[in-house]
Design a protein around this motif. Structure first.
Motif, PDB file in Angstrom:
ATOM      1  N   GLY A  87       0.811  -1.207   0.000  1.00 35.10           N
ATOM      2  CA  GLY A  87       0.000   0.000   0.000  1.00 35.10           C
ATOM      3  C   GLY A  87       0.845   1.256   0.000  1.00 35.10           C
ATOM      4  N   LEU A  88       1.877   1.265   0.814  1.00 35.11           N
ATOM      5  CA  LEU A  88       2.779   2.430   0.871  1.00 35.11           C
ATOM      6  C   LEU A  88       3.466   2.651  -0.474  1.00 35.11           C
ATOM      7  CD1 LEU A  88       4.374   1.885   4.404  1.00 35.11           C
ATOM      8  CD2 LEU A  88       2.724   3.663   3.762  1.00 35.11           C
ATOM      9  N   GLU A  89       3.880   1.565  -1.093  1.00 32.95           N
ATOM     10  CA  GLU A  89       4.533   1.691  -2.404  1.00 32.95           C
ATOM     11  C   GLU A  89       3.568   2.230  -3.454  1.00 32.95           C
ATOM     12  OE1 GLU A  89       6.011  -2.230  -3.042  1.00 32.95           O
ATOM     13  OE2 GLU A  89       7.852  -1.916  -1.864  1.00 32.95           O
ATOM     14  N   ALA A  90       2.300   1.837  -3.354  1.00 29.59           N
ATOM     15  CA  ALA A  90       1.303   2.330  -4.304  1.00 29.59           C
ATOM     16  C   ALA A  90       1.081   3.834  -4.150  1.00 29.59           C
ATOM     17  CB  ALA A  90      -0.017   1.579  -4.109  1.00 29.59           C
ATOM     18  N   LEU A  91       1.372   4.364  -2.972  1.00 35.32           N
ATOM     19  CA  LEU A  91       1.199   5.794  -2.721  1.00 35.32           C
ATOM     20  C   LEU A  91       2.382   6.631  -3.203  1.00 35.32           C
ATOM     21  CD1 LEU A  91      -0.279   5.800   0.918  1.00 35.32           C
ATOM     22  CD2 LEU A  91      -1.512   5.925  -1.256  1.00 35.32           C
ATOM     23  N   ALA A  92       3.492   5.978  -3.485  1.00 33.08           N
ATOM     24  CA  ALA A  92       4.722   6.712  -3.817  1.00 33.08           C
ATOM     25  C   ALA A  92       4.541   7.744  -4.931  1.00 33.08           C
ATOM     26  CB  ALA A  92       5.835   5.728  -4.170  1.00 33.08           C
ATOM     27  N   PRO A  93       3.806   7.442  -6.027  1.00 36.22           N
ATOM     28  CA  PRO A  93       3.659   8.455  -7.096  1.00 36.22           C
ATOM     29  C   PRO A  93       2.961   9.734  -6.624  1.00 36.22           C
ATOM     30  CG  PRO A  93       3.076   6.273  -7.919  1.00 36.22           C
ATOM     31  CD  PRO A  93       3.226   6.146  -6.433  1.00 36.22           C
TER      32      PRO A  93
END
Length: 380
Positions: A87-93
């Motif tokens: 989930g955190l990685e999906a928020l990176a952009p």
């Protein structure tokens, strides 16, 4: 300052005893997940909401959040820690400044809790809402008590667990594969100071079968009672059906359907409790499609109307009045069958047999009468 709520909904929730993930349990007409998500969407200071789900539950998820303005979901991983990292990685952009990580199965938080979390996050890198312990805590070794824990030195962690995005993302990458119980534990490993604030007593997590029973009972506060009564005359050359069970007897009952007087009375009781008319309204005897029909269809329909309203049947009390056949030998089979039809534990179904002391049409063995009372719980 961009703040995103990350809702963790990838678990299976097997301890609830449900045959589907608990986040998709319906309460008061909406799922647990939808209620949780709406709480963050409606909160001041939350810019976006992203949900992490098990990809196998995509259809359930789409149905649960239909019409809500959410970021595309992220797939869960093998562990909760993996799911949070995904989930955190999906928020990176989106390069968020802050992230609030919350369990989907905690739907009862208030806007005040979110406001206090965000206020504390202005001055701290990590914030944990928690509840002070009230009960005396004991340490144990197997089945032996080994000591007393100072309850003033411990608190019970809740969610949302709140972080500056960069540090918690780095902690997840740095300690990838290191098993921890929650995200605050990762912050501790990374040396991130954590500030705790008062949580909420009502911010409970749905975890066990008992949690489901308690919470659904609390939600269904509109309690209704219905009364049903029915009479059928004896008829030759028909099978005898009572309470959904075929009874060995020389005669059956006269009627357009199978004439199960007991199920008809229960059906009318349920329909009466929810204000839906009577059995003839839904299954008119003038309609040939119901000729000889099994009465369990009528009862199942009435029960489904309760379910459609987000309610449940709490109990059924049935009395069958006749000189014959004897009800006692078949009572337990009737309880089991009625429970099966309406989805109710047989312990909540009462079946009683009585006579009219040879008075009236039942006393003359001309037919059977049945009366039923049922209690239904609906959401307000």
């Amino acid at each position: 300052m961009t703040t995103i709520a990350l809702i963790m909904a990838a678990g299976s929730g097997t301890r609830t005893g449900l045959d589907f993930p608990k986040q998709y349990l319906e309460m008061s007409g909406e799922t647990v997940l939808r209620r949780t998500v709406r709480g963050f969407l409606d909160a001041d200071g939350i810019d976006h909401v992203l949900v992490v789900i098990n990809p196998r539950d995509e259809d359930l998820y789409k149905e649960a959040v239909a019409g809500l303005d959410l970021l595309p979901f992220a797939p869960g991983g093998d562990t909760r820690q993996d799911s949070v990292r995904n989930g955190l990685e999906a928020l990176a952009p989106l390069a968020p400044d802050q992230v609030l990580i919350h369990d989907a199965a905690r739907p009862f938080f208030t806007p005040d809790l979110i406001n206090r979390c965000l206020a504390a996050l202005k001055d701290h890198t990590a914030v944990l809402p928690a509840q002070p312990m009230v009960d005396t805590l004991k340490s144990v070794d197997g089945d032996r008590i080994t000591g007393t824990v100072d309850r003033d030195s411990v608190v019970a962690a809740q969610t949302p667990q709140c972080f500056r995005y960069g540090p918690i993302m780095e902690a997840h990458e740095r300690f990838r594969g290191r098993p921890v119980t929650d995200d605050i534990a990762l912050a501790e490993l990374a040396g991130i100071p954590v500030q705790w604030i008062a949580g909420e007593a009502g911010n409970t997590k749905i975890t066990t079968r008992e949690d489901v029973k308690i919470i659904t009972s609390q939600e269904l506060t509109d309690i209704r009672t219905g009364l049903g009564f029915d009479v059928h005359a004896f008829a030759d050359d028909r099978d005898m059906w009572l309470g959904g069970v075929q009874i060995p007897y020389e005669r059956g009952l006269k009627g357009h359907s199978d004439a199960d007087v007991a199920l008809h009375a229960i059906t009318d009781a349920i329909l009466g409790a929810i204000g839906e008319g009577d059995i003839g309204t839904h299954f008119p005897p003038s309609d040939d499609q119901w000729k000889g029909a099994s009465s369990d269809r009528f009862l199942a329909h009435a029960a489904s109307l309760v379910t459609e309203r987000g309610g449940r049947i709490a109990n059924i009390d049935l009395t069958i009045m006749c000189e014959a056949p004897k009800i006692g030998p078949h009572r337990e089979a009737m309880r089991q069958r009625i429970g099966e039809i309406v989805g109710l534990d047989p312990s909540r179904v009462s079946v009683k047999g009585t006579t009219t002391e040879k008075l009236g049409f039942t006393g003359r063995r001309e037919g059977i009468a049945a009366q039923a009372i049922t209690t239904v719980r609906l959401p307000e």
